[in-house]
Motif scaffolding. Structure first.
Motif, PDB file in Angstrom:
ATOM      1  N   LYS A  84       0.847  -1.207   0.000  1.00  0.00           N
ATOM      2  CA  LYS A  84       0.000   0.000   0.000  1.00  0.00           C
ATOM      3  C   LYS A  84       0.878   1.250   0.000  1.00  0.00           C
ATOM      4  CE  LYS A  84      -4.047  -2.081   2.134  1.00  0.00           C
ATOM      5  NZ  LYS A  84      -4.869  -2.197   3.340  1.00  0.00           N
ATOM      6  N   LYS A  87       1.923   1.866  -3.559  1.00  0.00           N
ATOM      7  CA  LYS A  87       0.805   2.502  -4.264  1.00  0.00           C
ATOM      8  C   LYS A  87       0.711   3.987  -3.903  1.00  0.00           C
ATOM      9  CE  LYS A  87      -4.187   2.406  -4.355  1.00  0.00           C
ATOM     10  NZ  LYS A  87      -5.299   2.106  -3.535  1.00  0.00           N
ATOM     11  N   GLU A  88       0.860   4.308  -2.624  1.00  0.00           N
ATOM     12  CA  GLU A  88       0.787   5.704  -2.179  1.00  0.00           C
ATOM     13  C   GLU A  88       1.894   6.559  -2.801  1.00  0.00           C
ATOM     14  OE1 GLU A  88       0.751   5.476   2.103  1.00  0.00           O
ATOM     15  OE2 GLU A  88      -1.228   4.523   2.111  1.00  0.00           O
ATOM     16  N   TYR A  89       3.113   6.011  -2.905  1.00  0.00           N
ATOM     17  CA  TYR A  89       4.197   6.760  -3.536  1.00  0.00           C
ATOM     18  C   TYR A  89       3.923   6.960  -5.022  1.00  0.00           C
ATOM     19  CZ  TYR A  89       7.382   7.121   0.407  1.00  0.00           C
ATOM     20  OH  TYR A  89       7.965   7.463   1.597  1.00  0.00           O
ATOM     21  N   ALA A  90       3.398   5.950  -5.685  1.00  0.00           N
ATOM     22  CA  ALA A  90       3.058   6.099  -7.099  1.00  0.00           C
ATOM     23  C   ALA A  90       2.029   7.212  -7.274  1.00  0.00           C
ATOM     24  CB  ALA A  90       2.540   4.777  -7.662  1.00  0.00           C
ATOM     25  N   GLU A  91       1.019   7.220  -6.424  1.00  0.00           N
ATOM     26  CA  GLU A  91      -0.007   8.263  -6.492  1.00  0.00           C
ATOM     27  C   GLU A  91       0.581   9.642  -6.162  1.00  0.00           C
ATOM     28  OE1 GLU A  91      -2.896   6.607  -3.799  1.00  0.00           O
ATOM     29  OE2 GLU A  91      -3.885   5.480  -5.402  1.00  0.00           O
ATOM     30  N   LYS A  92       1.412   9.713  -5.136  1.00  0.00           N
ATOM     31  CA  LYS A  92       2.029  10.980  -4.719  1.00  0.00           C
ATOM     32  C   LYS A  92       2.828  11.607  -5.857  1.00  0.00           C
ATOM     33  CE  LYS A  92       5.680  12.726  -1.666  1.00  0.00           C
ATOM     34  NZ  LYS A  92       6.662  12.365  -0.639  1.00  0.00           N
ATOM     35  N   ASN A  94       2.425  10.939  -9.090  1.00  0.00           N
ATOM     36  CA  ASN A  94       1.673  10.858 -10.345  1.00  0.00           C
ATOM     37  C   ASN A  94       2.275   9.863 -11.330  1.00  0.00           C
ATOM     38  OD1 ASN A  94      -0.321  12.840  -9.652  1.00  0.00           O
ATOM     39  ND2 ASN A  94       1.275  14.392  -9.956  1.00  0.00           N
ATOM     40  N   ARG A  95       2.669   8.710 -10.799  1.00  0.00           N
ATOM     41  CA  ARG A  95       3.222   7.645 -11.633  1.00  0.00           C
ATOM     42  C   ARG A  95       2.161   6.563 -11.791  1.00  0.00           C
ATOM     43  NH1 ARG A  95       8.886   8.167 -12.720  1.00  0.00           N
ATOM     44  NH2 ARG A  95       9.325  10.264 -11.997  1.00  0.00           N
ATOM     45  N   PRO A  96       1.994   6.048 -12.999  1.00  0.00           N
ATOM     46  CA  PRO A  96       1.015   4.981 -13.185  1.00  0.00           C
ATOM     47  C   PRO A  96       1.426   3.731 -12.397  1.00  0.00           C
ATOM     48  CG  PRO A  96       1.890   5.748 -15.301  1.00  0.00           C
ATOM     49  CD  PRO A  96       2.670   6.414 -14.218  1.00  0.00           C
ATOM     50  N   TYR A  97       0.433   3.001 -11.929  1.00  0.00           N
ATOM     51  CA  TYR A  97       0.698   1.715 -11.283  1.00  0.00           C
ATOM     52  C   TYR A  97      -0.424   0.761 -11.665  1.00  0.00           C
ATOM     53  CZ  TYR A  97      -2.835   2.967  -7.846  1.00  0.00           C
ATOM     54  OH  TYR A  97      -4.017   3.333  -7.252  1.00  0.00           O
TER      55      TYR A  97
END
Length: 172
Positions: A84, A87-92, A94-97
């Motif tokens: 999780k 996922k949070e770092y990807a969202e932070k 703005n990187r697709p995951y």
């Protein structure tokens, strides 16, 4: 097309992705703990991973997210607390995951899902992470098979003949 595999080399999906990269001659890199230590011992030198100067868990994850175009999270079941955070770092940033539960999809479909996602978003450097080898005993073979499947699809696509571009005229 996968041009680079990013991974921290932890046992499970991450180490398996590095094994696939070596097997398929795909460049690889990533960030791991300062001591290269894992639950299974020291990460061997054959893996081109860099030691993070920070000893924290999340520092290496954030560096791997930032070094890649996107993140693929492969699990058997739902995301753990650590995943999780990925996922949070990807969202932070703005990187697709993409999270794929291997319990819900056959491996050839997983390869196709990832390949299509990569093509649609024009992704080349992928951070692979997910379940560890304790959570899934077959994860090494599964990850290698998935990455081989993605590369096989890429190779087969390159062999397809091109189609003529439309010039606005109807065929006669």
């Amino acid at each position: 097309m996968i041009k680079k595999i990013i991974s921290g080399g932890q046992p499970g999906v991450e180490r398996s992705a590095l094994d696939a990269a070596i097997k398929l001659n795909i460049p690889h890199s990533g960030w791991t703990y300062r001591t290269r230590r894992t639950d299974e011992g020291i990460i061997p030198d054959k893996y081109s991973v860099k030691e993070s100067p920070d000893v924290g868990f999340s520092d290496r994850i954030e560096k791997n997210v930032l070094e890649s175009d996107a993140t693929v999270i492969l699990t058997h079941g739902s995301l753990t607390i650590g995943l999780k955070i990925v996922k949070e770092y990807a969202e932070k940033h703005n990187r697709p995951y993409l999270h794929v539960d291997l319990n819900e999809n056959p491996l050839n479909l997983v390869s196709a899902i990832i390949r299509k996602w990569m093509m649609n978003k024009q992704l080349e450097a992928i951070y692979f992470t997910g379940s560890n080898s304790i959570a899934s005993l077959n994860i090494t073979q599964e990850v290698i098979q998935i990455i081989e499947g993605i590369c096989r699809m890429e190779s087969e696509q390159e062999k397809l003949p091109g189609f003529p571009e439309k010039d606005g005229h109807s065929p006669s």
